[in-house]
Design a protein around this motif. Structure first.
Motif, PDB file in Angstrom:
ATOM      1  N   LYS A   1       0.825  -1.213   0.000  1.00 11.36           N
ATOM      2  CA  LYS A   1       0.000   0.000   0.000  1.00 11.36           C
ATOM      3  C   LYS A   1       0.858   1.261   0.000  1.00 11.36           C
ATOM      4  O   LYS A   1       0.525   2.248  -0.665  1.00 11.36           O
ATOM      5  CB  LYS A   1      -0.924  -0.002   1.218  1.00 11.36           C
ATOM      6  CG  LYS A   1      -2.051  -1.022   1.156  1.00 11.36           C
ATOM      7  CD  LYS A   1      -2.940  -0.916   2.385  1.00 11.36           C
ATOM      8  CE  LYS A   1      -4.084  -1.920   2.318  1.00 11.36           C
ATOM      9  NZ  LYS A   1      -4.941  -1.869   3.540  1.00 11.36           N
ATOM     10  N   ILE A   2       1.955   1.223   0.734  1.00  8.90           N
ATOM     11  CA  ILE A   2       2.841   2.385   0.789  1.00  8.90           C
ATOM     12  C   ILE A   2       3.438   2.669  -0.587  1.00  8.90           C
ATOM     13  O   ILE A   2       3.428   3.802  -1.071  1.00  8.90           O
ATOM     14  CB  ILE A   2       3.956   2.167   1.824  1.00  8.90           C
ATOM     15  CG1 ILE A   2       3.358   2.062   3.238  1.00  8.90           C
ATOM     16  CG2 ILE A   2       4.974   3.294   1.764  1.00  8.90           C
ATOM     17  CD1 ILE A   2       4.351   1.580   4.279  1.00  8.90           C
ATOM     18  N   VAL A   3       3.952   1.636  -1.238  1.00  5.77           N
ATOM     19  CA  VAL A   3       4.572   1.817  -2.552  1.00  5.77           C
ATOM     20  C   VAL A   3       3.533   2.244  -3.581  1.00  5.77           C
ATOM     21  O   VAL A   3       3.794   3.130  -4.411  1.00  5.77           O
ATOM     22  CB  VAL A   3       5.284   0.518  -2.987  1.00  5.77           C
ATOM     23  CG1 VAL A   3       5.782   0.628  -4.428  1.00  5.77           C
ATOM     24  CG2 VAL A   3       6.459   0.217  -2.055  1.00  5.77           C
TER      25      VAL A   3
ATOM     26  N   LEU B   1      -2.152   8.123   3.685  1.00  2.35           N
ATOM     27  CA  LEU B   1      -2.590   6.787   4.112  1.00  2.35           C
ATOM     28  C   LEU B   1      -3.332   6.809   5.447  1.00  2.35           C
ATOM     29  O   LEU B   1      -3.771   5.764   5.925  1.00  2.35           O
ATOM     30  CB  LEU B   1      -1.381   5.853   4.202  1.00  2.35           C
ATOM     31  CG  LEU B   1      -0.714   5.525   2.858  1.00  2.35           C
ATOM     32  CD1 LEU B   1       0.642   4.876   3.085  1.00  2.35           C
ATOM     33  CD2 LEU B   1      -1.615   4.606   2.037  1.00  2.35           C
ATOM     34  N   GLY B   2      -3.457   7.998   6.055  1.00  4.72           N
ATOM     35  CA  GLY B   2      -4.181   8.109   7.312  1.00  4.72           C
ATOM     36  C   GLY B   2      -3.489   7.429   8.473  1.00  4.72           C
ATOM     37  O   GLY B   2      -4.135   6.795   9.323  1.00  4.72           O
ATOM     38  N   THR B   3      -2.168   7.575   8.526  1.00  2.28           N
ATOM     39  CA  THR B   3      -1.421   6.940   9.613  1.00  2.28           C
ATOM     40  C   THR B   3      -0.290   7.874  10.033  1.00  2.28           C
ATOM     41  O   THR B   3      -0.185   9.007   9.567  1.00  2.28           O
ATOM     42  CB  THR B   3      -0.885   5.564   9.167  1.00  2.28           C
ATOM     43  OG1 THR B   3      -0.354   4.871  10.292  1.00  2.28           O
ATOM     44  CG2 THR B   3       0.182   5.694   8.092  1.00  2.28           C
ATOM     45  N   ALA B   4       0.556   7.398  10.925  1.00  2.98           N
ATOM     46  CA  ALA B   4       1.670   8.198  11.422  1.00  2.98           C
ATOM     47  C   ALA B   4       2.947   7.849  10.651  1.00  2.98           C
ATOM     48  O   ALA B   4       3.125   6.708  10.219  1.00  2.98           O
ATOM     49  CB  ALA B   4       1.877   7.942  12.909  1.00  2.98           C
ATOM     50  N   PRO B   5       3.872   8.817  10.475  1.00  2.11           N
ATOM     51  CA  PRO B   5       5.119   8.519   9.761  1.00  2.11           C
ATOM     52  C   PRO B   5       5.880   7.342  10.353  1.00  2.11           C
ATOM     53  O   PRO B   5       6.447   6.528   9.610  1.00  2.11           O
ATOM     54  CB  PRO B   5       5.917   9.824   9.893  1.00  2.11           C
ATOM     55  CG  PRO B   5       4.878  10.889  10.020  1.00  2.11           C
ATOM     56  CD  PRO B   5       3.766  10.253  10.824  1.00  2.11           C
TER      57      PRO B   5
END
Length: 219
Positions: A19-21, A45-49
């Motif tokens: 998903k990140i890529v 992505l609605g998350t933290a680094p």
């Protein structure tokens, strides 16, 4: 009634490397490579680094994963027994993929990055050069020239740039009396991006690289 001391937080979305890529690729295509930062990705992505770093150790690892995704997405042609046809088909497939993902060109040329999924294509290229009769050394030299031509054409014709850059406009507007040969050559070339000369110039390069017995029509 809820206790005001209790803060309700939106649940973090589940992410993984795929998903990140995939999101990083979309950002690069839409907004350019400079938009691909870990913070921007985390927001998208609605998350933290820090969550991203559990799957990708750093930005260079992310860029390598993105390049590998480009290589996996290449429409590789079936192998050809004729060396010239094989070289033409493999380089054309790489060229077409990098036209679609032009953000990757600078990483390959300037940063010298590449993903492991490109290795089978390199094997095919070198095997074709050897079948054409080139020695191992000459195969390396020939591949370097073919690669330099391919990425050079991509840099010149397919990077994000104005359709009529200053350098091309300067040549087109040069004094025809002072530079008559230049004026005659460019007179019939319309303003805007150059034509798609990659296929025919690739064949010219192969004419000079391959032994006469291997100079078959690439079809």
């Amino acid at each position: 009634m809820k206790d005001p001391a209790i803060v309700t937080r939106s649940p973090r979305r589940r992410v993984d490397q795929h998903k990140i890529v995939a999101r990083a690729m979309r950002l690069a295509r839409d907004d350019g490579l400079q938009a691909v930062t870990m913070r921007r990705l985390a927001d998208e992505l609605g998350t933290a680094p820090m969550t991203l770093y559990r799957h990708i150790p750093d930005r260079q690892a992310l860029l390598l994963a993105m390049l590998d995704e480009v290589a996996r997405g290449v429409a590789w042609p079936p192998p050809a027994s004729d060396p010239r046809a094989e070289i033409t088909a493999v380089l054309t497939a790489i060229h077409d993929a990098l036209c679609r993902d032009s953000w990757a060109i600078g990483l390959i040329v300037t940063d010298k990055l590449a993903g492991p999924s490109i290795v089978p294509a390199l094997e095919r290229m070198f095997a074709a050069l050897r079948r054409a009769g080139l020695t191992p050394r000459d195969s390396r030299v020939a591949f370097a020239l073919l690669w330099h031509y391919t990425v050079g054409e991509l840099l010149d014709s397919h990077m994000d740039a104005p359709d009529d850059p200053i350098g091309r406009r300067m040549v087109r507007e040069s004094d025809p009396d002072a530079f008559p040969t230049l004026a005659a050559v460019v007179a019939g070339v319309p303003a805007g991006p150059p034509g798609d000369w990659f296929p025919e110039n690739l064949q010219r390069v192969l004419d000079g690289l391959l032994p006469p017995t291997a100079r078959h029509d690439a079809g």
